[in-house]
Design a protein around this motif. Structure first.
Motif, PDB file in Angstrom:
ATOM      1  N   ILE A 157       0.852  -1.183   0.000  1.00 32.95           N
ATOM      2  CA  ILE A 157       0.000   0.000   0.000  1.00 32.95           C
ATOM      3  C   ILE A 157       0.892   1.240   0.000  1.00 32.95           C
ATOM      4  CG2 ILE A 157      -1.740   1.325   1.283  1.00 32.95           C
ATOM      5  CD1 ILE A 157      -2.864  -1.263   0.151  1.00 32.95           C
ATOM      6  N   PHE A 158       0.577   2.134  -0.913  1.00 34.38           N
ATOM      7  CA  PHE A 158       1.288   3.405  -1.009  1.00 34.38           C
ATOM      8  C   PHE A 158       0.304   4.545  -0.774  1.00 34.38           C
ATOM      9  CE2 PHE A 158       3.913   0.472  -3.335  1.00 34.38           C
ATOM     10  CZ  PHE A 158       5.204   0.856  -2.972  1.00 34.38           C
ATOM     11  N   ASP A 159       0.843   5.645  -0.312  1.00 32.85           N
ATOM     12  CA  ASP A 159       0.092   6.869  -0.121  1.00 32.85           C
ATOM     13  C   ASP A 159       0.378   7.742  -1.342  1.00 32.85           C
ATOM     14  OD1 ASP A 159      -0.701   9.476   0.552  1.00 32.85           O
ATOM     15  OD2 ASP A 159      -0.128   9.238   2.660  1.00 32.85           O
ATOM     16  N   ALA A 160      -0.623   7.872  -2.192  1.00 34.47           N
ATOM     17  CA  ALA A 160      -0.494   8.682  -3.411  1.00 34.47           C
ATOM     18  C   ALA A 160      -1.215  10.002  -3.168  1.00 34.47           C
ATOM     19  CB  ALA A 160      -1.090   7.941  -4.604  1.00 34.47           C
ATOM     20  N   GLU A 161      -0.486  10.920  -2.556  1.00 30.75           N
ATOM     21  CA  GLU A 161      -1.036  12.235  -2.216  1.00 30.75           C
ATOM     22  C   GLU A 161      -2.331  12.113  -1.417  1.00 30.75           C
ATOM     23  OE1 GLU A 161      -1.149  14.086  -6.117  1.00 30.75           O
ATOM     24  OE2 GLU A 161       0.909  14.765  -5.881  1.00 30.75           O
ATOM     25  N   GLY A 162      -2.302  11.227  -0.413  1.00 35.68           N
ATOM     26  CA  GLY A 162      -3.438  11.050   0.483  1.00 35.68           C
ATOM     27  C   GLY A 162      -4.407   9.949   0.088  1.00 35.68           C
ATOM     28  N   GLU A 163      -4.292   9.436  -1.127  1.00 31.09           N
ATOM     29  CA  GLU A 163      -5.169   8.361  -1.591  1.00 31.09           C
ATOM     30  C   GLU A 163      -4.412   7.035  -1.570  1.00 31.09           C
ATOM     31  OE1 GLU A 163      -8.462   8.557  -2.336  1.00 31.09           O
ATOM     32  OE2 GLU A 163      -8.259  10.617  -1.617  1.00 31.09           O
ATOM     33  N   VAL A 177       6.445   4.821 -10.877  1.00 25.26           N
ATOM     34  CA  VAL A 177       5.001   4.624 -10.725  1.00 25.26           C
ATOM     35  C   VAL A 177       4.301   5.970 -10.544  1.00 25.26           C
ATOM     36  CG1 VAL A 177       3.185   3.603  -9.275  1.00 25.26           C
ATOM     37  CG2 VAL A 177       5.212   2.255  -9.888  1.00 25.26           C
ATOM     38  N   ALA A 178       4.875   6.855  -9.735  1.00 25.32           N
ATOM     39  CA  ALA A 178       4.281   8.183  -9.542  1.00 25.32           C
ATOM     40  C   ALA A 178       4.192   8.929 -10.869  1.00 25.32           C
ATOM     41  CB  ALA A 178       5.094   8.988  -8.526  1.00 25.32           C
ATOM     42  N   ALA A 179       5.270   8.887 -11.652  1.00 31.82           N
ATOM     43  CA  ALA A 179       5.272   9.568 -12.950  1.00 31.82           C
ATOM     44  C   ALA A 179       4.231   8.956 -13.877  1.00 31.82           C
ATOM     45  CB  ALA A 179       6.660   9.496 -13.582  1.00 31.82           C
ATOM     46  N   ASP A 180       4.159   7.616 -13.903  1.00 30.92           N
ATOM     47  CA  ASP A 180       3.182   6.935 -14.763  1.00 30.92           C
ATOM     48  C   ASP A 180       1.737   7.288 -14.385  1.00 30.92           C
ATOM     49  OD1 ASP A 180       5.290   5.750 -16.099  1.00 30.92           O
ATOM     50  OD2 ASP A 180       4.985   3.752 -15.214  1.00 30.92           O
ATOM     51  N   LYS A 194       4.550   7.461  -1.650  1.00 33.18           N
ATOM     52  CA  LYS A 194       5.383   6.983  -0.550  1.00 33.18           C
ATOM     53  C   LYS A 194       4.755   5.762   0.104  1.00 33.18           C
ATOM     54  CE  LYS A 194       3.371  10.079   2.853  1.00 33.18           C
ATOM     55  NZ  LYS A 194       3.595  11.049   3.898  1.00 33.18           N
ATOM     56  N   ARG A 195       5.625   4.929   0.691  1.00 33.52           N
ATOM     57  CA  ARG A 195       5.139   3.762   1.426  1.00 33.52           C
ATOM     58  C   ARG A 195       4.222   4.249   2.536  1.00 33.52           C
ATOM     59  NH1 ARG A 195       7.930  -1.300   0.735  1.00 33.52           N
ATOM     60  NH2 ARG A 195       6.397  -2.127   2.171  1.00 33.52           N
ATOM     61  N   ALA A 196       3.095   3.599   2.672  1.00 37.33           N
ATOM     62  CA  ALA A 196       2.128   3.989   3.694  1.00 37.33           C
ATOM     63  C   ALA A 196       2.556   3.492   5.064  1.00 37.33           C
ATOM     64  CB  ALA A 196       0.753   3.433   3.328  1.00 37.33           C
ATOM     65  N   ASP A 197       2.195   4.240   6.091  1.00 41.61           N
ATOM     66  CA  ASP A 197       2.492   3.799   7.449  1.00 41.61           C
ATOM     67  C   ASP A 197       1.424   2.787   7.890  1.00 41.61           C
ATOM     68  OD1 ASP A 197       0.224   5.133   8.723  1.00 41.61           O
ATOM     69  OD2 ASP A 197       1.370   6.983   8.709  1.00 41.61           O
ATOM     70  N   PRO A 198       1.688   2.054   8.973  1.00 47.85           N
ATOM     71  CA  PRO A 198       0.755   1.000   9.405  1.00 47.85           C
ATOM     72  C   PRO A 198      -0.681   1.476   9.634  1.00 47.85           C
ATOM     73  CG  PRO A 198       2.855   0.726  10.517  1.00 47.85           C
ATOM     74  CD  PRO A 198       2.924   2.027   9.774  1.00 47.85           C
ATOM     75  N   PRO A 254     -13.158  -0.996  -2.509  1.00 47.92           N
ATOM     76  CA  PRO A 254     -12.144  -1.256  -3.537  1.00 47.92           C
ATOM     77  C   PRO A 254     -11.045  -0.194  -3.535  1.00 47.92           C
ATOM     78  CG  PRO A 254     -14.351  -1.479  -4.444  1.00 47.92           C
ATOM     79  CD  PRO A 254     -14.500  -0.887  -3.071  1.00 47.92           C
ATOM     80  N   LEU A 255      -9.831  -0.642  -3.831  1.00 49.18           N
ATOM     81  CA  LEU A 255      -8.677   0.245  -3.906  1.00 49.18           C
ATOM     82  C   LEU A 255      -8.172   0.321  -5.336  1.00 49.18           C
ATOM     83  CD1 LEU A 255      -6.622  -1.097  -0.866  1.00 49.18           C
ATOM     84  CD2 LEU A 255      -8.126   0.892  -0.911  1.00 49.18           C
ATOM     85  N   ARG A 256      -7.669   1.491  -5.727  1.00 51.18           N
ATOM     86  CA  ARG A 256      -6.984   1.592  -7.018  1.00 51.18           C
ATOM     87  C   ARG A 256      -5.801   0.626  -6.958  1.00 51.18           C
ATOM     88  NH1 ARG A 256      -4.485   7.016  -9.871  1.00 51.18           N
ATOM     89  NH2 ARG A 256      -4.115   6.031 -11.890  1.00 51.18           N
ATOM     90  N   THR A 257      -5.703  -0.246  -7.966  1.00 49.33           N
ATOM     91  CA  THR A 257      -4.725  -1.333  -7.911  1.00 49.33           C
ATOM     92  C   THR A 257      -3.924  -1.435  -9.199  1.00 49.33           C
ATOM     93  OG1 THR A 257      -6.200  -2.570  -6.439  1.00 49.33           O
ATOM     94  CG2 THR A 257      -4.483  -3.828  -7.549  1.00 49.33           C
ATOM     95  N   LEU A 258      -2.608  -1.600  -9.042  1.00 43.00           N
ATOM     96  CA  LEU A 258      -1.710  -1.913 -10.144  1.00 43.00           C
ATOM     97  C   LEU A 258      -1.208  -3.334  -9.941  1.00 43.00           C
ATOM     98  CD1 LEU A 258       0.482   1.332 -10.340  1.00 43.00           C
ATOM     99  CD2 LEU A 258      -1.611   0.802 -11.612  1.00 43.00           C
TER     100      LEU A 258
END
Length: 169
Positions: free
Chosen positions: A65-71, A88-91, A98-102, A124-128
């Motif tokens: 799980i990553f934190d993509a500007e809060g999402e 991934v951020a650029a794509d 950033k790696r999400a905290d627990p 559901p989560l946005r998933t790659l």
């Protein structure tokens, strides 16, 4: 109400994953229904999971799980490599990934780091889904807790998560 001493309660996260797999009619590499299996011990890394299952580390689909500007962003990546967060951020067109905290992980998945499944979340989560997983006939993912896993295939993982195939390394 008493419980037979040999009957172990199913963890709610494992039950949520089992229900999601059944609801999606998920299949393993042999075409049979994909079922969550409990390992004798918790496996917190791809290497430990691969060793416990007797498979290549690349066959482990890490749920990160990553934190993509809060999402939240779920990246299902091969255990054989690391996610290139800048790529991934650029794509995705996000400024920072950033790696999400627990706490962020638990809030968005209901699960703990080391046992995050690709499905069975509150919503559901946005998933790659890492295209490197496609080379394996069967892959394994976490089942909601660190000692639970389930077999599936790359195509099934994309289907059951509504994920987008991506090069993430």
């Amino acid at each position: 109400m008493s419980t037979h001493p040999n009957v172990q309660a199913i963890h709610p996260n494992v039950q949520a994953v089992r229900d999601a797999l059944r609801g999606a009619d998920a299949r393993d590499g042999s075409g049979r229904p994909s079922e969550v299996r409990l390992l004798p011990e918790a496996v917190h890394t791809a290497a430990a999971a691969a060793a416990a299952l007797g498979i290549e580390v690349g066959q482990i689909a890490n749920s990160l799980i990553f934190d993509a500007e809060g999402e939240p962003l779920l990246v299902l990546t091969s255990g054989a490599h690391r996610v290139d967060t800048a790529k991934v951020a650029a794509d995705l067109g996000v400024g920072k990934l950033k790696r999400a905290d627990p706490d962020f992980v638990r809030t968005h998945t209901g699960q703990v780091i080391g046992g995050v499944a690709p499905l069975g979340h509150p919503k559901p989560l946005r998933t790659l889904v890492d295209t490197a997983l496609e080379q394996y006939g069967e892959i394994w993912a976490a089942g909601g807790v660190p000692q639970a896993v389930f077999p599936t295939t790359y195509a099934e993982l994309v289907r059951i998560t509504a994920g987008s195939p991506a090069e993430v390394a």
